[in-house]
Design an enzyme around this catalytic site. Structure first.
Site, PDB file in Angstrom:
ATOM      1  CB  CYS A 224      15.792  -8.571   0.972  1.00  0.00           C
ATOM      2  SG  CYS A 224      15.958  -9.294  -0.652  1.00  0.00           S
TER       3      CYS A 224
ATOM      4  CD  GLU B 283       0.071  -1.484   3.054  1.00  0.00           C
ATOM      5  OE1 GLU B 283       0.488  -2.310   2.227  1.00  0.00           O
ATOM      6  OE2 GLU B 283      -0.052  -1.749   4.268  1.00  0.00           O
TER       7      GLU B 283
END
Ligand code: NAD
Length: 494
Positions: A292, A187
């Site tokens: 990551c 979002e």
């Protein structure tokens, strides 16, 4: 050159759902914030359980006809998707940079890596042969075969940090194997997916095969337990990955859940520092550390330490902090003000635990954009494994420098966290590289490579707290995740 910064110049005003065409869901809308300026640049819908239900049912209804479509015909839509994405690459990169903060070059690079997965999945008619096959005469007059079959509707719930690439770790493989698909973007960054779905729309997939549902936590929870969802792919933080894995598995779904990371780089005295240092700086500070695969702890072994430290300080000095849409920017803002606060807290905590703050980016303020979530490149020295910052993912432009006596001590430090996503070794000695690969408990190892992101034809996934499940994203693992192998044993009497 300064890029564009006002709302009227974003391609999308309200991020909508795509369910057999663009639809306006019921859920409330919330703002999408440009992290460089603090301005609202668009709105995004938070889809309700009813919106999720409508999306999943549309995908479910599309499944039987799509499954019956020959693989070589299904993949024609992927060839079209590749072309449509390439045509929109610059537009997507700009929108992605606006909503996320990374540089346009980084955004463009991630779109390329996403398209690579579309290309790999376009070879699905051939990939489907692996693991299928017939053994004749398993008993007298009996043949046995294994055949791959799709399972139904798969959902993917993805994070903010690669808004274009990570959806494409899943979408092409899920649909090429004959499943239908629901994407739930982050979002925080819903705009890239809007443009990707314009490409999906133009690629002519039959109605309901590829769908998009925007939203937050409630939207995800409705997906996880929906009766008509066969499986869930997830990428995000470790606590949420664990929740997704447990909840969806308890509801009888297939799950692959990639979590957070804590990646170390180790530098030995044989490393070519002129090459290693820019590579390390790119890994630590690129994407403002929000990868990551970012190495946020750098360990100098023995005599390597002093020169490594000096060169790192020189290189950091050259980094330009600013909005991602500015061409000269190296380090963009953090995604949200909360993320900025969290990283600031981690730096302060490390200082309290005894680390030395050698480069302090805490007070950086951009002259044109004082509301931006900027943080200057920061370097902490004297970091040890007992410190919180040595064990917790930073996800910000912070380098923690540590010094150890030998490679064994370095490996002990690397393995001393709950994560196992990636780790890099800088060396010119093959024996050190082999020891590192053998001893380090991580899914991805880089030798003189600071961001060891596998190509689409290899799988991508970590270990320990960085991954929950068994089959990873991309490549052959994706084919196995999105299909089941039915056994048929046959004999004939007439
Ligand atoms: P996040 O876990 O906050 O959110 C990821 C997704 O989960 C979003 O779509 C979000 O809407 C949803 N979500 C958030 N909280 C939820 C909840 N309580 N219940 C259900 N759904 C929820 O992660 P993020 O901040 O967007 O992304 C950053 C994290 O992702 C980092 O930890 C990073 O290491 C990790 N990541 C991992 C990989 C990998 O390959 N292992 C790749 C990229 C990012």
């Amino acid at each position: 050159m300064t890029g564009t910064h006002n709302r009227s110049e974003t391609a999308v005003d309200v991020a909508r759902n795509y369910v057999g065409g663009w639809v306006e869901p019921n859920g409330e809308t919330r703002g999408v914030i440009d992290p460089a300026t603090g301005e609202e640049i668009a709105r995004v819908h938070y889809s309700t359980t009813a919106d999720v239900d409508e999306t999943v049912r549309t995908a479910y209804d599309a499944f039987e006809a799509w499954r019956a479509t020959p693989p070589a015909e299904r993949t024609q839509h992927l060839f079209a998707l590749k072309r449509e994405l390439e045509e929109r690459q610059a537009e997507i990169a700009h929108a992605l940079s606006r909503e996320h903060g990374k540089t346009v070059a980084e955004a463009s690079g991630e779109i390329r890596r996403g398209i690579e997965n579309v290309e790999v999945a376009a070879g699905m008619p051939n990939m489907l042969r692996a693991g299928s096959g017939v053994v004749e005469g398993v008993a007298t007059g009996m043949d046995e075969s294994a055949v791959r079959q799709p399972l139904g509707v798969f959902a993917a719930v993805v994070p903010f940090n690669f808004p274009a690439m990570i959806p494409l770790w899943f979408l092409p493989y899920a649909v090429a194997t004959g499943n239908t698909f629901v994407l739930k973007p982050s979002e925080k960054v819903p705009l890239s997916s809007q443009l990707i779905f314009e490409a999906v729309d133009a690629a002519g997939f039959p109605e309901g095969v590829v769908t998009l549902v925007n939203g937050g936590v409630g939207t995800v929870d409705a997906l996880l337990t929906h009766d008509d969802i066969a499986g869930v792919s997830f990428v995000g933080s470790t606590p949420v990955a664990r929740h997704i894995y447990e909840t969806a598995a308890a509801a009888g779904k297939r799950v692959q859940a990639q979590g957070g990371a804590k990646n170390y780089a180790v530098v030995t005295d044989s490393a070519v520092l002129a090459e290693a240092v820019p590579n390390i700086v790119g890994s630590v500070y690129g994407n403002a550390g929000q990868r990551c695969l970012a190495n946020d702890v750098v360990v100098g072994v023995g005599d390597a330490y002093d020169e490594l430290r000096a060169r790192l300080l020189d290189a950091i000095d050259d980094l330009v902090v600013g909005p991602g849409v500015d061409e000269e920017t190296d380090v963009g803002p953090l995604v949200t003000a909360d993320a900025q606060e969290r990283v600031l807290g981690m730096i302060d905590g490390a200082i309290d635990e005894g680390a030395d703050l050698v480069v302090d980016g805490r007070d950086f303020e951009h002259p044109e954009y004082p509301e931006g979530n900027f943080l200057g490149p920061t370097l902490l020295e004297g970091v040890t494994i007992d410190m919180e910052i040595a064990r917790t993912e930073i996800f910000g432009p912070v380098l923690c420098l540590a010094s150890v006596d030998d490679l064994d001590e370095a490996i002990e430090m690397v393995n001393g966290t709950e994560y196992g996503n990636a780790s890099s070794l800088y060396t010119e000695r093959g024996s050190e590289a082999r020891t590192y690969r053998y001893e380090v408990d991580a899914g991805n190892i880089g030798i003189n490579v600071g961001v060891c992101a596998p190509m689409g034809f290899f799988h991508f996934g970590g270990r320990k707290g960085s991954f929950f499940g068994d089959l990873h994203a991309q490549g052959e693992d994706a084919v196995n995740f999105y299909t089941d192998k039915t056994i048929e044993i046959e004999r004939w009497y007439s």
